[in-house]
Motif scaffolding. Structure first.
Motif, PDB file in Angstrom:
ATOM      1  N   ALA A 102       0.802  -1.230   0.000  1.00  0.00           N
ATOM      2  CA  ALA A 102       0.000   0.000   0.000  1.00  0.00           C
ATOM      3  C   ALA A 102       0.830   1.272   0.000  1.00  0.00           C
ATOM      4  O   ALA A 102       0.415   2.278  -0.587  1.00  0.00           O
ATOM      5  N   ARG A 135      -0.150   6.264   1.640  1.00  0.00           N
ATOM      6  CA  ARG A 135      -0.894   5.039   1.338  1.00  0.00           C
ATOM      7  C   ARG A 135      -1.547   5.159  -0.039  1.00  0.00           C
ATOM      8  O   ARG A 135      -2.765   5.258  -0.174  1.00  0.00           O
ATOM      9  N   CYS A 194      -1.840   3.084  -2.613  1.00  0.00           N
ATOM     10  CA  CYS A 194      -2.652   1.946  -3.080  1.00  0.00           C
ATOM     11  C   CYS A 194      -3.218   1.244  -1.846  1.00  0.00           C
ATOM     12  O   CYS A 194      -2.741   0.162  -1.452  1.00  0.00           O
ATOM     13  N   PRO A 195      -4.233   1.833  -1.202  1.00  0.00           N
ATOM     14  CA  PRO A 195      -4.640   1.373   0.132  1.00  0.00           C
ATOM     15  C   PRO A 195      -5.139  -0.058   0.190  1.00  0.00           C
ATOM     16  O   PRO A 195      -5.087  -0.690   1.244  1.00  0.00           O
ATOM     17  N   GLY A 196      -5.605  -0.614  -0.933  1.00  0.00           N
ATOM     18  CA  GLY A 196      -6.102  -1.988  -0.908  1.00  0.00           C
ATOM     19  C   GLY A 196      -5.073  -3.030  -1.277  1.00  0.00           C
ATOM     20  O   GLY A 196      -5.381  -4.232  -1.280  1.00  0.00           O
ATOM     21  N   ASP A 198      -2.336  -5.815  -1.283  1.00  0.00           N
ATOM     22  CA  ASP A 198      -1.970  -6.876  -0.351  1.00  0.00           C
ATOM     23  C   ASP A 198      -0.880  -7.721  -1.005  1.00  0.00           C
ATOM     24  O   ASP A 198      -1.110  -8.324  -2.061  1.00  0.00           O
ATOM     25  N   ASP A 219      -1.876 -11.523  -2.156  1.00  0.00           N
ATOM     26  CA  ASP A 219      -3.104 -11.899  -2.862  1.00  0.00           C
ATOM     27  C   ASP A 219      -2.920 -12.210  -4.347  1.00  0.00           C
ATOM     28  O   ASP A 219      -3.882 -12.544  -5.043  1.00  0.00           O
ATOM     29  N   ASP A 274      -2.480  -3.686  -7.418  1.00  0.00           N
ATOM     30  CA  ASP A 274      -3.492  -2.629  -7.341  1.00  0.00           C
ATOM     31  C   ASP A 274      -2.942  -1.403  -8.068  1.00  0.00           C
ATOM     32  O   ASP A 274      -1.805  -0.989  -7.812  1.00  0.00           O
ATOM     33  N   THR A 324      -3.511   2.549  -8.965  1.00  0.00           N
ATOM     34  CA  THR A 324      -4.175   3.819  -8.694  1.00  0.00           C
ATOM     35  C   THR A 324      -3.860   4.778  -9.835  1.00  0.00           C
ATOM     36  O   THR A 324      -2.695   5.103 -10.071  1.00  0.00           O
ATOM     37  N   ARG A 350      -7.234  -3.304 -10.941  1.00  0.00           N
ATOM     38  CA  ARG A 350      -6.438  -4.449 -10.481  1.00  0.00           C
ATOM     39  C   ARG A 350      -6.063  -5.310 -11.677  1.00  0.00           C
ATOM     40  O   ARG A 350      -6.818  -5.416 -12.646  1.00  0.00           O
TER      41      ARG A 350
END
Length: 303
Positions: A202, A209, A211-213, A215, A218, A222, A224, A256
């Motif tokens: 993130a 932050r 790219c707050p999502g 992970d 996963d 992500d 932005t 994404r």
């Protein structure tokens, strides 16, 4: 257990250099033998890690995101773990992974994982361009942030944080959007952008932050995308990056993908570069791919 210790002595305005002896002693007290890696520059550091990775149980990177970035080049996909001991001005990888902010506490956590078989597997991203291939762990940026970094890299005066402030002021005066083609998992679309940030984690820029999502476990990147904004709006919006609330701004889009190709369109083909982990990566066009579980990190508190 044996580890190789890579130190960026300039990190944190000398904080890493000052901590090196104490970190070595702390690891030794836990029964870990430490072998210093001597490397005068980034290329030498990367080569040194590649050379020793098969002969040690882990590589320890003491400094900021730059020294972790150098270590990642030699460790990606190798199976040899990385321990990040934060002592730089930007410690975004440590922040994202929950590594203790104090380098001695981080050394304790890393030694515990090393001796007990712990550690956390995380994704890495791999980018390829005309400059070659680079691995990265946190966020890759292109657009306003990368042109600021390019200018900081060219400036020889002033020193310290004022050089970054000057670069921002110069590039704000020159601010303009650029047209790029983003191809996400084979599906292309053109965008007018102020900046594009591609996140495996993130945070970037010392706690922003962006790219707050994101992970790092996963299997996704992500993305932005900040569209055209005025100078005033960009300045107003940047403080929201610390909380990650900028994603609700109407000029911001969050996407994404597992693979992203970024290409300049038309006249914007000139002089767009990317940076990741606070380090230069390469020019556009550039392809970035997530590589799931490519690195084991010690001391995160998670297995």
């Amino acid at each position: 257990m044996q580890v190789a210790l890579l130190v960026n002595e300039a990190a944190g305005r000398g904080r890493a250099r000052s901590a090196a002896a104490a970190v070595t002693a702390r690891l030794a007290s836990a029964g870990v033998q430490v072998h210093p890696l001597v490397a005068p520059d980034r290329t030498a550091a990367e080569d040194a890690v590649r050379t020793v990775r098969e002969d040690v149980d882990a590589v320890v990177a003491l400094g900021g995101d730059g020294v972790a970035h150098a270590a990642v080049q030699g460790l990606a996909g190798s199976g040899t773990p990385l321990a990040v001991l934060p002592a730089g001005t930007g410690n975004d990888l440590a922040l994202a992974l929950g590594i203790p902010a104090d380098p001695l506490a981080a050394a304790d956590a890393a030694a515990h994982d090393l001796l007990t078989g712990g550690g956390r597997r995380i994704d890495l991203a791999r980018s390829t361009s005309a400059a070659g291939e680079r691995w990265w762990a946190t966020v890759l940026c292109c657009g306003f942030d990368s042109v600021v970094s390019d200018r900081v890299n060219r400036l020889r005066w002033p020193r310290g944080p004022r050089r970054y402030d000057l670069a921002i002021a110069v590039e704000l005066a020159r601010l303009r959007s650029r047209r790029v083609r983003l191809t996400l998992d084979g599906v292309p679309a053109e965008h007018e952008v102020t900046l594009v940030a591609v996140g495996n984690t993130a945070w970037y820029g010392g706690g922003l932050r962006i790219c707050p999502g994101a992970d790092p476990g996963d299997g996704w990147l992500d993305i932005t995308v900040v569209g055209p904004v005025s100078r005033l709006e960009l300045v107003r919006t940047r403080p929201r990056l610390a909380a990650g609330t900028h994603v609700s701004h109407p000029a911001v889009q969050v996407l994404r993908a597992r693979e992203l190709l970024v290409e300049p369109v038309g006249a914007d083909a000139e002089a767009l570069t990317t940076w990741a982990d606070g380090e230069p990566v390469g020019p556009l066009p550039q392809r970035s791919t997530v590589e799931p579980g490519a690195l084991t990190v010690l001391g995160t508190g998670r297995r």
